[in-house]
Design a protein around this motif. Structure first.
Motif, PDB file in Angstrom:
ATOM      1  N   SER A  19      10.128 -63.431 -15.346  1.00 55.50           N
ATOM      2  CA  SER A  19      11.347 -62.772 -14.958  1.00 55.50           C
ATOM      3  C   SER A  19      11.712 -61.831 -16.053  1.00 55.50           C
ATOM      4  O   SER A  19      12.076 -60.666 -16.102  1.00 55.50           O
ATOM      5  CB  SER A  19      12.811 -63.429 -14.457  1.00 55.50           C
ATOM      6  OG  SER A  19      13.697 -62.624 -14.379  1.00 55.50           O
ATOM      7  N   SER A  20      11.684 -62.416 -17.345  1.00 51.36           N
ATOM      8  CA  SER A  20      12.247 -61.832 -18.498  1.00 51.36           C
ATOM      9  C   SER A  20      11.188 -60.751 -18.999  1.00 51.36           C
ATOM     10  O   SER A  20      11.571 -59.717 -19.413  1.00 51.36           O
ATOM     11  CB  SER A  20      12.575 -62.887 -19.680  1.00 51.36           C
ATOM     12  OG  SER A  20      12.814 -62.445 -20.705  1.00 51.36           O
ATOM     13  N   ILE A  21       9.892 -61.114 -19.044  1.00 49.95           N
ATOM     14  CA  ILE A  21       8.846 -60.183 -19.354  1.00 49.95           C
ATOM     15  C   ILE A  21       8.962 -59.011 -18.481  1.00 49.95           C
ATOM     16  O   ILE A  21       8.767 -57.911 -18.739  1.00 49.95           O
ATOM     17  CB  ILE A  21       7.655 -61.023 -19.387  1.00 49.95           C
ATOM     18  CG1 ILE A  21       7.577 -62.079 -20.535  1.00 49.95           C
ATOM     19  CG2 ILE A  21       6.312 -60.033 -19.501  1.00 49.95           C
ATOM     20  CD1 ILE A  21       6.613 -63.001 -20.633  1.00 49.95           C
ATOM     21  N   SER A  22       8.971 -59.404 -17.143  1.00 50.83           N
ATOM     22  CA  SER A  22       8.920 -58.256 -16.000  1.00 50.83           C
ATOM     23  C   SER A  22       9.958 -57.188 -16.222  1.00 50.83           C
ATOM     24  O   SER A  22       9.672 -56.069 -15.987  1.00 50.83           O
ATOM     25  CB  SER A  22       8.573 -58.844 -14.554  1.00 50.83           C
ATOM     26  OG  SER A  22       9.922 -59.404 -14.458  1.00 50.83           O
ATOM     27  N   LYS A  23      10.989 -57.826 -16.489  1.00 53.14           N
ATOM     28  CA  LYS A  23      12.464 -56.909 -16.654  1.00 53.14           C
ATOM     29  C   LYS A  23      12.080 -56.013 -17.878  1.00 53.14           C
ATOM     30  O   LYS A  23      12.604 -55.038 -18.067  1.00 53.14           O
ATOM     31  CB  LYS A  23      13.424 -57.637 -16.742  1.00 53.14           C
ATOM     32  CG  LYS A  23      14.085 -58.146 -15.448  1.00 53.14           C
ATOM     33  CD  LYS A  23      15.291 -58.991 -15.594  1.00 53.14           C
ATOM     34  CE  LYS A  23      15.526 -59.504 -14.100  1.00 53.14           C
ATOM     35  NZ  LYS A  23      17.014 -60.635 -14.340  1.00 53.14           N
ATOM     36  N   THR A  24      11.495 -56.443 -18.972  1.00 52.24           N
ATOM     37  CA  THR A  24      11.259 -55.606 -20.174  1.00 52.24           C
ATOM     38  C   THR A  24      10.280 -54.845 -19.859  1.00 52.24           C
ATOM     39  O   THR A  24      10.131 -53.705 -20.445  1.00 52.24           O
ATOM     40  CB  THR A  24      10.965 -56.816 -21.536  1.00 52.24           C
ATOM     41  OG1 THR A  24      11.951 -57.592 -21.422  1.00 52.24           O
ATOM     42  CG2 THR A  24      11.000 -55.811 -22.501  1.00 52.24           C
ATOM     43  N   PHE A  25       9.147 -55.286 -19.516  1.00 56.90           N
ATOM     44  CA  PHE A  25       7.746 -54.368 -19.679  1.00 56.90           C
ATOM     45  C   PHE A  25       7.460 -53.779 -18.424  1.00 56.90           C
ATOM     46  O   PHE A  25       6.472 -52.910 -18.362  1.00 56.90           O
ATOM     47  CB  PHE A  25       6.518 -55.192 -20.312  1.00 56.90           C
ATOM     48  CG  PHE A  25       6.934 -55.720 -21.558  1.00 56.90           C
ATOM     49  CD1 PHE A  25       7.260 -54.861 -22.830  1.00 56.90           C
ATOM     50  CD2 PHE A  25       7.257 -57.284 -21.847  1.00 56.90           C
ATOM     51  CE1 PHE A  25       7.317 -55.275 -24.204  1.00 56.90           C
ATOM     52  CE2 PHE A  25       7.584 -57.726 -23.152  1.00 56.90           C
ATOM     53  CZ  PHE A  25       7.325 -56.920 -24.226  1.00 56.90           C
ATOM     54  N   PHE A  26       7.583 -54.618 -17.289  1.00 53.70           N
ATOM     55  CA  PHE A  26       7.184 -53.869 -15.780  1.00 53.70           C
ATOM     56  C   PHE A  26       8.390 -53.817 -15.036  1.00 53.70           C
ATOM     57  O   PHE A  26       9.626 -53.524 -15.369  1.00 53.70           O
ATOM     58  CB  PHE A  26       6.321 -55.023 -15.346  1.00 53.70           C
ATOM     59  CG  PHE A  26       5.171 -55.552 -16.347  1.00 53.70           C
ATOM     60  CD1 PHE A  26       4.180 -54.666 -16.743  1.00 53.70           C
ATOM     61  CD2 PHE A  26       5.297 -56.800 -16.626  1.00 53.70           C
ATOM     62  CE1 PHE A  26       3.266 -55.071 -17.673  1.00 53.70           C
ATOM     63  CE2 PHE A  26       4.270 -57.167 -17.728  1.00 53.70           C
ATOM     64  CZ  PHE A  26       3.303 -56.441 -17.938  1.00 53.70           C
ATOM     65  N   GLN A  27       8.002 -53.658 -13.747  1.00 52.46           N
ATOM     66  CA  GLN A  27       9.019 -53.303 -12.547  1.00 52.46           C
ATOM     67  C   GLN A  27       9.648 -54.744 -12.514  1.00 52.46           C
ATOM     68  O   GLN A  27       9.041 -55.720 -12.114  1.00 52.46           O
ATOM     69  CB  GLN A  27       8.234 -53.093 -11.384  1.00 52.46           C
ATOM     70  CG  GLN A  27       9.114 -52.636 -10.344  1.00 52.46           C
ATOM     71  CD  GLN A  27       9.895 -51.362 -10.309  1.00 52.46           C
ATOM     72  OE1 GLN A  27       9.426 -50.449 -11.159  1.00 52.46           O
ATOM     73  NE2 GLN A  27      11.043 -51.253  -9.650  1.00 52.46           N
ATOM     74  N   PRO A  28      10.864 -54.747 -12.646  1.00 53.28           N
ATOM     75  CA  PRO A  28      11.619 -56.032 -12.347  1.00 53.28           C
ATOM     76  C   PRO A  28      11.397 -56.582 -10.894  1.00 53.28           C
ATOM     77  O   PRO A  28      11.193 -56.024 -10.022  1.00 53.28           O
ATOM     78  CB  PRO A  28      13.181 -55.801 -12.417  1.00 53.28           C
ATOM     79  CG  PRO A  28      13.159 -54.297 -13.053  1.00 53.28           C
ATOM     80  CD  PRO A  28      11.753 -53.773 -12.858  1.00 53.28           C
ATOM     81  N   SER A  29      11.402 -57.953 -10.925  1.00 52.97           N
ATOM     82  CA  SER A  29      11.110 -58.713  -9.534  1.00 52.97           C
ATOM     83  C   SER A  29      12.342 -59.126  -9.148  1.00 52.97           C
ATOM     84  O   SER A  29      13.232 -59.584  -9.529  1.00 52.97           O
ATOM     85  CB  SER A  29      10.260 -59.844  -9.793  1.00 52.97           C
ATOM     86  OG  SER A  29       8.992 -59.570 -10.618  1.00 52.97           O
ATOM     87  N   ILE A  30      12.525 -59.208  -7.682  1.00 57.28           N
ATOM     88  CA  ILE A  30      13.635 -59.466  -6.977  1.00 57.28           C
ATOM     89  C   ILE A  30      13.590 -61.014  -6.665  1.00 57.28           C
ATOM     90  O   ILE A  30      14.798 -61.366  -6.174  1.00 57.28           O
ATOM     91  CB  ILE A  30      13.749 -58.681  -5.606  1.00 57.28           C
ATOM     92  CG1 ILE A  30      12.799 -58.684  -4.830  1.00 57.28           C
ATOM     93  CG2 ILE A  30      13.967 -56.964  -5.964  1.00 57.28           C
ATOM     94  CD1 ILE A  30      12.991 -58.088  -3.317  1.00 57.28           C
ATOM     95  N   TRP A  31      12.636 -61.484  -6.734  1.00 58.27           N
ATOM     96  CA  TRP A  31      12.297 -63.047  -6.408  1.00 58.27           C
ATOM     97  C   TRP A  31      12.734 -63.852  -7.405  1.00 58.27           C
ATOM     98  O   TRP A  31      12.989 -65.271  -7.073  1.00 58.27           O
ATOM     99  CB  TRP A  31      11.217 -63.410  -5.546  1.00 58.27           C
ATOM    100  CG  TRP A  31      10.039 -62.800  -6.489  1.00 58.27           C
ATOM    101  CD1 TRP A  31       9.348 -61.797  -6.745  1.00 58.27           C
ATOM    102  CD2 TRP A  31       9.500 -63.848  -7.388  1.00 58.27           C
ATOM    103  NE1 TRP A  31       8.301 -61.950  -7.585  1.00 58.27           N
ATOM    104  CE2 TRP A  31       8.201 -63.241  -8.145  1.00 58.27           C
ATOM    105  CE3 TRP A  31       9.571 -65.215  -7.794  1.00 58.27           C
ATOM    106  CZ2 TRP A  31       7.558 -63.739  -9.082  1.00 58.27           C
ATOM    107  CZ3 TRP A  31       8.975 -65.979  -8.691  1.00 58.27           C
ATOM    108  CH2 TRP A  31       7.790 -65.131  -9.376  1.00 58.27           C
ATOM    109  N   THR A  32      12.695 -63.610  -8.713  1.00 62.50           N
ATOM    110  CA  THR A  32      12.595 -64.602  -9.765  1.00 62.50           C
ATOM    111  C   THR A  32      13.960 -65.365  -9.871  1.00 62.50           C
ATOM    112  O   THR A  32      13.911 -66.411  -9.922  1.00 62.50           O
ATOM    113  CB  THR A  32      12.318 -63.898 -11.134  1.00 62.50           C
ATOM    114  OG1 THR A  32      13.307 -62.959 -11.304  1.00 62.50           O
ATOM    115  CG2 THR A  32      10.776 -63.641 -11.165  1.00 62.50           C
ATOM    116  N   LEU A  33      15.101 -64.678  -9.872  1.00 62.08           N
ATOM    117  CA  LEU A  33      16.227 -65.433 -10.078  1.00 62.08           C
ATOM    118  C   LEU A  33      16.652 -66.573  -8.842  1.00 62.08           C
ATOM    119  O   LEU A  33      16.997 -67.577  -9.443  1.00 62.08           O
ATOM    120  CB  LEU A  33      17.406 -64.566 -10.297  1.00 62.08           C
ATOM    121  CG  LEU A  33      18.807 -65.041 -10.432  1.00 62.08           C
ATOM    122  CD1 LEU A  33      18.940 -65.731 -11.751  1.00 62.08           C
ATOM    123  CD2 LEU A  33      19.911 -64.108 -10.431  1.00 62.08           C
TER     124      LEU A  33
END
Length: 169
Positions: free
Chosen positions: A37-51
């Motif tokens: 989640s942290s990596i995807s929010k920083t470098f890619f499109q944020p994921s809606i399922w991680t939290l």
């Protein structure tokens, strides 16, 4: 009679040990989800399922490991006076107070079964953007409460044996 109680205690504790040791590793799965989640929010499109997935994993970790924690006597307790007593006196106190715990766990189990039935019957989903099915986590929650109830009964039998000066076979 005493051997049947011993068999019950051994079976419940064996099963809770196996489930609890499995549940210990869920923390690593949760950490991996949060790292992703942290990596995807920083470098890619944020994921809606991680939290929400991490929350579900934490619930599973907590509830599936609860009975094992009780078995190891690792729960937090206020033992200002309790810790000063010997094993037999502590077992007697536990025997006298376990009814409150059993009542509470029975109510939780009843509510969990009712909530799980609702989630299965109406295909309940979360109110988030991801909107996952709630039935799987509710089944796990109810199962965790059932394991805790079974372990509380096993602890009651173990404490009764200590009070009576006997050892479970």
């Amino acid at each position: 009679m005493f051997s049947a109680i011993g068999a019950y205690v051994r079976a419940v504790e064996w099963f809770n040990r196996a489930v609890g040791r499995f549940a210990m590793y869920l923390i690593f799965v949760m950490l991996a989800v949060l790292l992703y989640s942290s990596i995807s929010k920083t470098f890619f499109q944020p994921s809606i399922w991680t939290l929400e997935s991490a929350q579900f994993l934490m619930v599973a970790y907590f509830l599936l490991g609860g009975a094992y924690s009780m078995q190891l006597d690792a729960h937090v307790r206020m033992d200002l006076v309790y810790g000063r007593f010997g094993p037999r006196a502590r077992a007697l106190i536990d025997v006298m107070t376990v009814g409150f715990l059993l009542f509470y766990l029975a109510l939780l189990l009843y509510g969990g079964i009712s909530s799980t039935q609702y989630a299965l019957e109406y295909k309940e989903t979360s109110y988030s953007a991801w909107s996952p099915q709630m039935a799987p986590i509710k089944v796990l929650m109810t199962f965790g409460v059932l394991l805790m109830l079974l372990q509380a009964i096993a602890c009651l039998f173990r404490d009764l044996a200590i009070v009576l000066g006997k050892e479970l076979p």
